[in-house]
Each structure stands twice: as C-alpha cells, then as structure tokens.
Design a protein around this motif. Sequence first.
Motif, PDB file in Angstrom:
ATOM      1  N   ARG A 131      -7.378  -6.215 -11.167  1.00 45.02           N
ATOM      2  CA  ARG A 131      -7.750  -4.771 -10.837  1.00 45.02           C
ATOM      3  C   ARG A 131      -9.102  -4.380 -11.088  1.00 45.02           C
ATOM      4  O   ARG A 131      -9.669  -3.417 -10.489  1.00 45.02           O
ATOM      5  CB  ARG A 131      -6.596  -3.923 -11.028  1.00 45.02           C
ATOM      6  CG  ARG A 131      -5.183  -4.229 -10.357  1.00 45.02           C
ATOM      7  CD  ARG A 131      -3.987  -3.276 -10.776  1.00 45.02           C
ATOM      8  NE  ARG A 131      -4.361  -1.970 -10.635  1.00 45.02           N
ATOM      9  CZ  ARG A 131      -4.025  -1.393  -9.374  1.00 45.02           C
ATOM     10  NH1 ARG A 131      -3.082  -1.791  -8.592  1.00 45.02           N
ATOM     11  NH2 ARG A 131      -4.449  -0.232  -9.012  1.00 45.02           N
TER      12      ARG A 131
ATOM     13  N   TYR B 238      -2.471   1.171  -4.183  1.00 45.90           N
ATOM     14  CA  TYR B 238      -1.841  -0.165  -3.791  1.00 45.90           C
ATOM     15  C   TYR B 238      -1.187  -0.839  -5.229  1.00 45.90           C
ATOM     16  O   TYR B 238      -1.260  -0.482  -6.076  1.00 45.90           O
ATOM     17  CB  TYR B 238      -3.037  -1.312  -3.368  1.00 45.90           C
ATOM     18  CG  TYR B 238      -3.993  -1.836  -4.711  1.00 45.90           C
ATOM     19  CD1 TYR B 238      -3.772  -3.001  -5.022  1.00 45.90           C
ATOM     20  CD2 TYR B 238      -4.811  -1.047  -5.005  1.00 45.90           C
ATOM     21  CE1 TYR B 238      -4.507  -3.602  -6.124  1.00 45.90           C
ATOM     22  CE2 TYR B 238      -5.836  -1.290  -5.974  1.00 45.90           C
ATOM     23  CZ  TYR B 238      -5.725  -2.618  -6.617  1.00 45.90           C
ATOM     24  OH  TYR B 238      -6.723  -3.081  -7.354  1.00 45.90           O
TER      25      TYR B 238
ATOM     26  N   SER C 101      -2.008   5.112  -7.834  1.00 46.69           N
ATOM     27  CA  SER C 101      -2.912   3.777  -7.117  1.00 46.69           C
ATOM     28  C   SER C 101      -2.495   3.819  -5.709  1.00 46.69           C
ATOM     29  O   SER C 101      -1.401   3.929  -5.566  1.00 46.69           O
ATOM     30  CB  SER C 101      -2.797   2.442  -7.925  1.00 46.69           C
ATOM     31  OG  SER C 101      -3.343   1.157  -7.236  1.00 46.69           O
TER      32      SER C 101
ATOM     33  N   ARG D 225     -11.496   2.891  -6.348  1.00 53.06           N
ATOM     34  CA  ARG D 225     -12.338   1.991  -6.819  1.00 53.06           C
ATOM     35  C   ARG D 225     -13.514   2.824  -7.583  1.00 53.06           C
ATOM     36  O   ARG D 225     -14.045   2.368  -8.569  1.00 53.06           O
ATOM     37  CB  ARG D 225     -12.916   0.834  -6.049  1.00 53.06           C
ATOM     38  CG  ARG D 225     -13.764  -0.041  -6.712  1.00 53.06           C
ATOM     39  CD  ARG D 225     -13.105  -1.498  -7.134  1.00 53.06           C
ATOM     40  NE  ARG D 225     -14.119  -2.479  -7.317  1.00 53.06           N
ATOM     41  CZ  ARG D 225     -14.365  -2.550  -8.711  1.00 53.06           C
ATOM     42  NH1 ARG D 225     -13.999  -1.717  -9.660  1.00 53.06           N
ATOM     43  NH2 ARG D 225     -15.421  -3.628  -9.057  1.00 53.06           N
TER      44      ARG D 225
ATOM     45  N   PHE E 189       1.040  -1.178  -0.187  1.00 53.32           N
ATOM     46  CA  PHE E 189      -0.012  -0.210   0.158  1.00 53.32           C
ATOM     47  C   PHE E 189       0.914   1.364  -0.101  1.00 53.32           C
ATOM     48  O   PHE E 189       1.942   1.259   0.587  1.00 53.32           O
ATOM     49  CB  PHE E 189      -1.081  -0.031   1.315  1.00 53.32           C
ATOM     50  CG  PHE E 189      -1.859  -1.092   1.368  1.00 53.32           C
ATOM     51  CD1 PHE E 189      -3.000  -1.069   0.393  1.00 53.32           C
ATOM     52  CD2 PHE E 189      -1.613  -2.373   2.270  1.00 53.32           C
ATOM     53  CE1 PHE E 189      -3.755  -2.144   0.413  1.00 53.32           C
ATOM     54  CE2 PHE E 189      -2.670  -3.407   1.962  1.00 53.32           C
ATOM     55  CZ  PHE E 189      -3.462  -3.238   1.354  1.00 53.32           C
TER      56      PHE E 189
ATOM     57  N   LEU F  80      -8.610   2.672  -0.886  1.00 54.46           N
ATOM     58  CA  LEU F  80      -9.030   1.680  -2.000  1.00 54.46           C
ATOM     59  C   LEU F  80     -10.494   1.907  -2.609  1.00 54.46           C
ATOM     60  O   LEU F  80     -10.678   1.784  -3.897  1.00 54.46           O
ATOM     61  CB  LEU F  80      -8.789   0.229  -1.488  1.00 54.46           C
ATOM     62  CG  LEU F  80      -7.448  -0.228  -1.787  1.00 54.46           C
ATOM     63  CD1 LEU F  80      -6.489   0.337  -1.131  1.00 54.46           C
ATOM     64  CD2 LEU F  80      -7.562  -2.043  -1.314  1.00 54.46           C
TER      65      LEU F  80
ATOM     66  N   ILE G 197      -9.975  -6.995  -6.989  1.00 55.81           N
ATOM     67  CA  ILE G 197     -10.066  -5.815  -6.001  1.00 55.81           C
ATOM     68  C   ILE G 197     -10.957  -6.158  -4.778  1.00 55.81           C
ATOM     69  O   ILE G 197     -10.537  -5.860  -3.604  1.00 55.81           O
ATOM     70  CB  ILE G 197     -10.115  -4.571  -6.704  1.00 55.81           C
ATOM     71  CG1 ILE G 197     -10.114  -3.359  -5.853  1.00 55.81           C
ATOM     72  CG2 ILE G 197     -11.173  -4.554  -7.509  1.00 55.81           C
ATOM     73  CD1 ILE G 197      -8.754  -3.101  -4.917  1.00 55.81           C
TER      74      ILE G 197
END
Length: 214
Positions: free
Chosen positions: A156, A32, A30, A208, A19, A204, A184
């Motif tokens: 992802r 992660y 991103s 997303r 992370f 996250l 994900i």
Amino acid sequence: MNWKKEFIDFSFKKKALKFGRFKLKSGRTSPYFFNSGLLSTGKDITKIGLFYARSIIDSKMKFDVLFGAAYKGIPIVVATAIALKNYYNLNIPYAFNRKEQKKHGEKGDLIGREISDKNIIILDDVITSGTAIHQSIEMIEEKKAKISSIFVLLDRKEKGKRNLHTIHHLNNKKSYKIISIITIEDLISYLLRDTNLKKHIPELTKYREKYGID
C-alpha cells in the motif's frame, strides 16, 4: 502490466479487493481493502503460491528458508514452497511463527525449519505502514538469521515505520527490501483502464496524497 493485471483481475473476481470505507490496523480509514483471507480454496491458494514463487524466482534473491508471518502468511508460505517445488524444482524449507510461545511439547515460538544463521525471505499478504511486519523481523533477528527480502501481494506504500521500498527495524535501523506483486500505483493504473472502476480513482488519489510515500 500483464502479470499485475492477472493478479488484480483475480482479486476482484474473488472479491478479495474491495472499495468502500475500511478501518485499518493503523487506525486510518481507507477507501479500499484487500482481504487475502477470502482466497481460501485449494485452487485460490495454489494460484497465490505461484504468484509468490514467480516473483521470488524473478528477483534472483539468495535465500535458504521461507518464513510465513502469522496468521495470513502461514498458508501463503506453504503454497509458495509447493509452487517452488512443482514449477521450479526447488525443494525449499519453510517456517512460520506462533502468536504466543508454546510452553509444552516441542515448545518455542516457531514451527517448521530452524532458521538460525539462514537467509530468510518473509512472506505476508499486505504491507501498509510497516508496523505489523516488525514482529516477524524482531523474531528472525533474535534467531541470528539474515533477512534477504520481504515479499507481499500488495504494498500500500503508506507512511509509517518505513521509507520508500525499505523497512527499518526500530533498534538497529537495518533496511530490508520489499518486493510486491502490485502496489497502490498499479491498482490506480488498472482502474484508469476500466470505465466501470474509474469512479474510485478520486478517493484513492486523495488517500494516497494524505498517507502515501513517493
């Protein structure tokens, strides 16, 4: 979730899953990142090959040849072929591509088994928006081979040249199924169960919501 949890546990232990803030090939930043290049011991790649082999067998997919997308797909395809033989007694041939066509010796853009007119499974480590995998798709289709499916460790599931669990070739619009060890959503579900890792969920989830597909 047991099989998925096993893979995520393994990825965290090997520090392949991290992370932070990472710039992706797509240009996105991103929270992660998964780096399969860190899974670089004999024991690691043996375990990865078994993850792929188990996933392929469970899918009941018809195929003749395994294809590894250069570069990270090369050790993956070798390890998977070994795992299929050792654990399932399937002696499956494999091939992988060169980034640049060789103009001397055996020449060509492929190493390994001839793939023309064969049913192919593509193996790669991660799929994000689907951009990188198109090079492999184009090469395989030029050889008049049929793509059975695409297998990855991590999907992802991001917006790009794909739609849900299908990936679309830019010219002929054919669709190919993507099968992943984890997505994900699986990673977020895992984090929800871990009090030390829950703190990463907001970032996250935000990422997303911006880039993810349903």
